[in-house]
Enzyme design. Structure first.
Site, short mmCIF file in Angstrom:
data_model
loop_
_atom_site.label_atom_id
_atom_site.label_comp_id
_atom_site.label_asym_id
_atom_site.label_seq_id
_atom_site.Cartn_x
_atom_site.Cartn_y
_atom_site.Cartn_z
N HIS A 1 -1.61 36.29 15.12
CA HIS A 1 -1.94 35.07 14.25
C HIS A 1 -2.97 35.24 13.42
O HIS A 1 -3.71 36.28 13.59
CB HIS A 1 -2.51 33.93 15.41
CG HIS A 1 -3.53 33.21 14.81
ND1 HIS A 1 -4.89 33.19 15.00
CD2 HIS A 1 -3.03 31.75 14.09
CE1 HIS A 1 -5.31 32.21 14.18
NE2 HIS A 1 -4.55 31.42 13.62
N GLY B 1 -2.65 15.72 9.02
CA GLY B 1 -1.96 16.78 8.29
C GLY B 1 -0.40 16.65 8.81
O GLY B 1 0.05 15.80 9.53
#
Length: 322
Positions: A124, A281
């Site tokens: 990540h 979002g």
């Protein structure tokens, strides 16, 4: 001075004044180029799957460019997404930041890669920039954040050492204390408190990197860019080394069980996920980080003395890798 329009990925957004445009423009251009570089390299390595691209618009302001890869020869699922969003800061976020009636701008690149082979770790990374304005359009706060971290399913010490060594080298170009400081912040942040264990073997995590007497915003930009630029060097050699290792169905099951812990962290603790949900979002982009196949096995414990237990033991206490 009136707000001036600027184009992001073909849709129109606004900046408060030309005085404040430099840093956001510079960083947004950087993450666009970095997205291109990373996705191009990952496609070459995978050799089978291609990134699917979605350009999207946020109704309240801004948008982004999502690139997702699935069912590849190496990457079972992954995403490398950029966004630039702006508008009125939602009430919940105003309370979080302790401000009233504020506007914001945020842009960043976020990536997660879930390989099929359990010998290859999940990775990540995120690099982001944030500005907050009063109603006159004046900037009242700004900062950088981000980092990168590794989540193995089977632990190869040399892989963790390599990843951390590259991270340290990027940090050391700017401050000899950065690696130890941001490594600890990563260990603290990616901690599943409800499980009392780390999500992975860590890396770097930094947030609220603001101008000081020692570090200007330009200095912070240079630091974040150096960390972003080192990502491929930190991760790709590990992929190349492990991608062809043979694995069993039992090892694949273990990978999916550990992926469950990854999901738990992202949905329970991750600030980026919560920020995206609270600012309306794009759901597909926010949940891009979730792996396609996961298991939750009741009260599962690895066999004593096994490679699986070796990983769990390391995750119970943060380790100094270099």
């Amino acid at each position: 001075m009136q707000a001036q329009p600027i184009s992001f990925l073909g849709f129109l957004t606004f900046i408060p004044t030309k005085r404040y445009a430099f840093m956001k423009d510079t960083f947004y251009a950087y993450i666009q180029n970095l997205q291109n570089k990373i996705t191009s390299e990952l496609q070459k390595i995978d050799g089978k799957a291609q990134f699917r691209e979605d350009n999207w618009v946020r109704p309240e302001g801004g948008g982004g460019r999502s690139r997702v890869i699935e069912k590849g020869s190496i990457f079972e699922k992954g995403g490398v997404n950029i966004s630039a969003v702006h508008g009125e800061l939602p009430a919940s976020m105003q309370a979080y930041f302790g401000v009233d009636d504020a506007d914001f701008f945020a842009c960043g690149l976020s990536l997660v890669l879930h390989p099929s082979n359990p010998m290859v770790p999940t990775v990540h990374a995120n690099w982001r920039y944030f500005e907050m304005y009063n109603k006159k359009g004046e900037i009242v706060d700004q900062w950088f954040g981000g980092g990168q971290d590794l989540t193995p399913y089977y632990l190869f010490d040399e892989d963790a050492i390599h990843f951390h060594s590259i991270c340290k080298r990027a940090c050391d170009q700017h401050d000899a204390t950065f690696y130890s400081t941001f490594k600890k912040k990563c260990d603290d942040y990616f901690w599943n408190t409800h499980r009392n264990e780390a999500r992975g073997v860590g890396g770097l995590f930094f947030d609220y990197c603001k101008a000081t007497d020692d570090m200007s915003m330009r200095d912070w930009y240079n630091f974040v860019a150096d960390v972003g630029d080192c990502f491929l060097e930190a991760y790709i050699p590990i992929v190349q080394k492990r991608k062809n290792l043979v694995y069993s169905q039992e090892q694949r099951n273990w990978q999916e069980i550990r992926r469950g812990r990854y999901v738990e962290f992202n949905l329970v603790h991750d600030k980026g996920t919560l920020f995206g949900l609270r600012t309306n979002g794009r759901i597909e982009s926010i949940l891009m980080s979730l792996p396609p196949h996961v298991q939750w096995v009741y009260d599962h414990h690895p066999e004593k003395g096994s490679l699986e237990e070796k990983l769990v033991k390391v995750l119970e206490q943060p380790k100094e890798w270099i």
